[in-house]
Design an enzyme around this catalytic site. Structure first.
Site, PDB file in Angstrom:
ATOM      1  N   LYS A 162      -7.907 -20.774  -3.251  1.00 14.20           N
ATOM      2  CA  LYS A 162      -7.593 -21.929  -2.406  1.00 14.20           C
ATOM      3  C   LYS A 162      -8.609 -22.002  -1.270  1.00 14.20           C
ATOM      4  CE  LYS A 162      -3.617 -23.430  -4.217  1.00 14.20           C
ATOM      5  NZ  LYS A 162      -3.449 -24.791  -4.742  1.00 14.20           N
ATOM      6  N   ASP A 190      -9.727 -24.424  -5.795  1.00 22.35           N
ATOM      7  CA  ASP A 190      -8.852 -25.564  -5.529  1.00 22.35           C
ATOM      8  C   ASP A 190      -8.949 -25.903  -4.049  1.00 22.35           C
ATOM      9  OD1 ASP A 190      -6.982 -27.540  -5.422  1.00 22.35           O
ATOM     10  OD2 ASP A 190      -5.297 -26.341  -6.152  1.00 22.35           O
ATOM     11  N   GLU A 218     -11.193 -27.923  -8.254  1.00 21.93           N
ATOM     12  CA  GLU A 218     -10.029 -28.794  -8.416  1.00 21.93           C
ATOM     13  C   GLU A 218      -9.820 -29.661  -7.178  1.00 21.93           C
ATOM     14  OE1 GLU A 218      -6.552 -26.677  -9.679  1.00 21.93           O
ATOM     15  OE2 GLU A 218      -5.185 -28.223  -8.977  1.00 21.93           O
ATOM     16  N   ASP A 243      -6.326 -33.260  -9.775  1.00 22.05           N
ATOM     17  CA  ASP A 243      -4.912 -32.884  -9.640  1.00 22.05           C
ATOM     18  C   ASP A 243      -4.178 -34.057  -8.976  1.00 22.05           C
ATOM     19  OD1 ASP A 243      -2.458 -31.768  -9.300  1.00 22.05           O
ATOM     20  OD2 ASP A 243      -3.073 -30.069  -8.085  1.00 22.05           O
ATOM     21  N   LYS A 267       1.044 -31.756 -14.272  1.00 25.46           N
ATOM     22  CA  LYS A 267       2.215 -31.084 -13.694  1.00 25.46           C
ATOM     23  C   LYS A 267       3.445 -31.945 -13.965  1.00 25.46           C
ATOM     24  CE  LYS A 267      -0.209 -28.879  -9.838  1.00 25.46           C
ATOM     25  NZ  LYS A 267      -0.614 -29.085  -8.440  1.00 25.46           N
TER      26      LYS A 267
HETATM   27 MG    MG Z   1      -4.065 -28.296  -7.103  1.00 23.49          MG
END
Ligand code: MG
Length: 371
Positions: A162, A190, A218, A243, A267
């Site tokens: 992250k 991400d 991402e 995403d 998702k």
């Molecule tokens: Mg994500």
């Protein structure tokens, strides 16, 4: 097998360490859980977390949408009519994707139970073992390197780092982690919408030129900045994953056609459940665009459903980011899917295979029954 009632509850599970992204920091996960009752005694389970910064939903909105709109729209329906029920759910209310996902998951659980087969098999079959990456939360460099090293030692072969808080520091973070573990694990980045398009191109060119190979980056920029996504995709050799830029199938078609991303992150809480997750996988497959399946910070009920989808659509869902259960201190859900660090294994039990949920607190009044 007819739907006779829905009960709502809440399930709270503490995390091992706080989960930090460019958008938020949290120390526990909490889902709204739905228990779908039928006239045959079969029970279907579904769940949804509140991810207000992404889907715009809160526990209150999820509960209210299910209790007053979605549940009444499917009361009394025969589970055998899956397509009809899915249609009723999707058309019952505008957006509210996580609320719809929770109900759809329970419906698919029951649909598969009606055949006495695990859900992935009803969705087309596959090899019921998949391997997930793990999230390395954004933090001090030393802490991130330590977390990455520990994850590799625990058997994870892909790390999702992250970033997205401070560009210069982010580049240092990635370089330090790459120096420590890049020969042992794939590195995924991400940025959680934390960078601008130009910053992203700069950061990736810097990392690429220092020989760091990233599997993908991402959602580096704001979800609604699809032009920005296209700008980056055109300019860097690292694969770009969408995403927050894609929720449902229509956005996926638009993004693929404008070449705004190389990979799509599916998702269930963004698609509104399993039906549109399958639609997206099939659309992406037509264009040869690979997908990852991801989850929110949520308990293993919804993540189990995502694992079933991943197995059944493994032709195009080539990457798995279902690490939420392994970030929790315990798994309150018994039966069905086993989460053992990187390995996710699905049992032969019918449906999602859930036998019991420890610590599930039912809401009062949380029941909707067929009138
Ligand atoms: Mg994500």
């Amino acid at each position: 097998m007819k739907i006779t009632g829905i009960e709502l509850g809440k399930l709270r599970v503490p995390l091992k360490t706080p989960f930090k992204t460019a958008l938020r920091t949290v120390d526990h996960m909490e889902d709204v859980v739905i228990v779908l009752e039928t006239d045959t005694g079969h029970t279907g389970y579904g769940s949804a977390p509140a991810t207000a910064v992404i889907t715009g939903e809160t526990h209150g909105s999820i509960i209210e949408a299910i209790r007053t709109v979605i549940a009444p729209s499917i009361m009394g329906e025969d589970i055998r009519n899956l397509n009809r029920i899915v249609n009723l759910i999707q058309k019952s209310i505008f957006t509210n994707f996580s609320a719809k996902a929770a109900v759809e998951i329970a419906i698919y659980d029951l649909f598969a139970q009606s055949f006495g087969a695990p859900l992935y098999r009803v969705l087309g079959g596959g090899e019921p073992v998949i391997s997930t990456d793990i999230t390395i939360s954004v933090d001090y460099i030393d802490k991130m390197v330590e977390d990455a090293t520990r994850a590799v030692e625990a058997g994870f072969e892909a790390l999702k780092i992250k970033v997205g808080k401070d560009l210069a520091l982010d580049i240092q973070r990635v370089k330090a982690i790459a120096a420590a573990v890049s020969d042992k694990a794939l590195l995924r980045l991400d940025a959680n919408q934390g960078w601008t398009p130009k910053q992203t191109v700069m950061a990736l060119r810097e990392l690429e030129s220092s020989g760091i190979e990233l599997e993908f980056v991402e959602q580096p920029v704001r979800g609604d900045d699809v032009e920005g996504m296209k700008y980056i995709t055109e300019r860097v050799s690292t694969a770009v994953m969408a995403d927050e830029s894609t929720f449902g199938p229509k956005e996926v078609i638009d993004l693929i056609q404008m070449r705004g991303a190389d990979i799509i992150n599916i998702k269930l809480m963004k698609t509104g459940g399993i039906s549109n997750a399958i639609n997206i996988a099939d659309i992406a497959s037509l264009y040869d665009v690979e997908c990852m399946i991801g989850c929110m910070l949520e308990t293993s009920i919804g993540v189990s459903a995502a694992a079933h989808v991943a197995v059944a659509k493994s032709n195009i869902i080539t990457r798995v980011d279902l690490d939420a259960p392994s970030l929790a201190t315990l798994n309150p859900v018994q039966g069905g899917v086993t989460f053992d660090n990187a390995e996710i294994r699905i049992s032969d039990a019918p449906g999602l295979g859930i036998e019991n949920i420890e610590g599930l607190a039912m809401l009062d009044p949380g029941r909707v029954a067929a009138g």
